[in-house]
Design a protein around this motif. Structure first.
Motif, short mmCIF file in Angstrom:
data_model
loop_
_atom_site.label_atom_id
_atom_site.label_comp_id
_atom_site.label_asym_id
_atom_site.label_seq_id
_atom_site.Cartn_x
_atom_site.Cartn_y
_atom_site.Cartn_z
N LEU A 31 45.55 68.60 28.70
CA LEU A 31 46.42 69.76 28.92
C LEU A 31 47.28 69.56 30.16
N TYR A 32 46.68 69.08 31.23
CA TYR A 32 47.44 68.81 32.45
C TYR A 32 48.54 67.77 32.19
N ALA A 33 48.20 66.72 31.46
CA ALA A 33 49.19 65.67 31.17
C ALA A 33 50.35 66.22 30.36
N ARG A 34 50.06 67.09 29.43
CA ARG A 34 51.13 67.72 28.63
C ARG A 34 52.13 68.45 29.53
N TYR A 52 33.54 77.92 35.59
CA TYR A 52 34.80 78.14 36.28
C TYR A 52 34.76 79.31 37.25
N SER A 53 33.58 79.71 37.64
CA SER A 53 33.44 80.87 38.53
C SER A 53 33.87 80.57 39.95
N HIS A 54 33.66 79.31 40.40
CA HIS A 54 33.96 78.94 41.77
C HIS A 54 35.33 78.28 41.92
N TRP A 55 35.78 77.62 40.86
CA TRP A 55 37.08 76.97 40.87
C TRP A 55 37.59 76.92 39.44
N ASP A 56 38.81 77.39 39.21
CA ASP A 56 39.32 77.58 37.86
C ASP A 56 40.47 76.60 37.59
N PRO A 57 40.27 75.63 36.69
CA PRO A 57 41.34 74.67 36.40
C PRO A 57 42.57 75.32 35.78
N ALA A 58 42.38 76.45 35.11
CA ALA A 58 43.53 77.16 34.54
C ALA A 58 44.41 77.73 35.64
N GLU A 62 48.36 76.63 36.80
CA GLU A 62 49.45 77.58 37.00
C GLU A 62 50.05 77.45 38.40
N LYS A 63 49.18 77.19 39.37
CA LYS A 63 49.67 77.00 40.75
C LYS A 63 50.52 75.74 40.86
N THR A 65 52.23 74.19 38.45
CA THR A 65 53.46 74.23 37.65
C THR A 65 54.34 75.44 37.95
N GLY A 66 53.77 76.46 38.56
CA GLY A 66 54.52 77.68 38.77
C GLY A 66 54.77 78.46 37.50
N LYS A 67 53.98 78.15 36.46
CA LYS A 67 54.14 78.80 35.16
C LYS A 67 52.94 79.68 34.85
N THR A 68 53.14 80.64 33.98
CA THR A 68 52.05 81.46 33.46
C THR A 68 51.83 81.07 32.01
N TYR A 69 50.58 80.80 31.65
CA TYR A 69 50.26 80.33 30.31
C TYR A 69 49.58 81.43 29.50
N ASP A 70 49.75 81.35 28.20
CA ASP A 70 49.06 82.25 27.28
C ASP A 70 47.68 81.66 27.01
N TRP A 71 46.69 82.03 27.83
CA TRP A 71 45.38 81.41 27.73
C TRP A 71 44.63 81.84 26.48
N GLU A 72 45.02 82.96 25.89
CA GLU A 72 44.40 83.34 24.61
C GLU A 72 44.79 82.37 23.50
N LYS A 73 45.90 81.68 23.70
CA LYS A 73 46.34 80.65 22.76
C LYS A 73 45.87 79.27 23.21
#
Length: 218
Positions: A31-34, A52-58, A62-63, A65-73
């Motif tokens: 996902l990161y590579a994409r 992912y409670s202590h550190w969240d790759p999602a 976002e930080k 790329t500066g983008k917001t992703y549709d995580w439900e998708k």
């Protein structure tokens, strides 16, 4: 001090019973590579044993790329990828033999995992071993994730075995911290995701579950 053989065993799940952590990490790498980004094992390592409670790759993506992703998708797509990779995955080397030894010697086993019940129980059922455990404890059962000791304390209480006569089998630094806080002896078995972690809190560091089983009759 660690007693071998033990009177009760608490297994972590991811990376101990099934080599799931590599596939989970690889799904994030993809996902990161994409998105033109990279994520190293070192960066991802706070997730190991703790979810992912202590550190969240999602949130990290976002930080970056500066983008917001549709995580439900995005999440179901990533989940489908990693589950496809794991489709033919079996138990870690030595796991079946260790569990068979426990069954033959009347040693109770439990599972304590920071993953969800859907994930852990789904795998245990798929492998046909769910009913071999006296109890299965996960974060979605209402327990805080590791390094909090709550999961291990509940797993030990379920077996009704004194802490000094149990062992916890872990593969992550967060897991060994949790074991130390629970005051239950810990055996660390690193894998390719955790091989460079700090296991100084474990009473014993081995290469495989088979090596641990060999210690029972040494």
């Amino acid at each position: 001090m660690i007693q071998l053989p033990p009177q009760g065993i608490i297994f972590d799940f991811d990376g101990v019973l099934v080599d799931t952590e590599w596939a989970i990490y690889r799904s994030w790498v993809h996902l990161y590579a994409r998105e033109g980004q990279e994520i190293s094992i070192k960066t991802y390592s706070p997730c190991l044993g703790a979810g992912y409670s202590h550190w969240d790759p999602a949130a990290h993506l976002e930080k970056l790329t500066g983008k917001t992703y549709d995580w439900e998708k995005e999440t179901p797509m990533r989940q489908a990828m990693l589950e496809a990779e794991l489709e033919t995955m079996g138990l870690m080397p030595g796991a079946a033999e260790l569990m068979q030894w426990c069954a033959e010697h009347g040693v109770p086993m439990t599972v304590a995992s920071s993953s969800s019940r859907r994930w852990v129980a789904g795998w245990l059922n798929k492998l046909g071993i769910y009913n071999q455990f006296a109890g299965v404890f996960t974060r979605t059962d209402g327990y805080p994730v590791k390094p909090d000791p709550a999961l291990f304390l509940a797993a030990r209480e379920c077996m009704n075995v004194p802490a000094e006569h149990c062992i916890i089998i872990e593969d992550s630094e967060n897991g060994t911290i949790s074991a130390q806080r629970a005051q239950i002896p810990c055996v660390a078995i690193p894998n390719r995701m955790t091989q460079y972690s700090d296991f100084s809190r474990a009473q014993l560091v081995l290469n495989s579950l088979q090596e641990l089983l060999n210690r029972f009759s040494a």
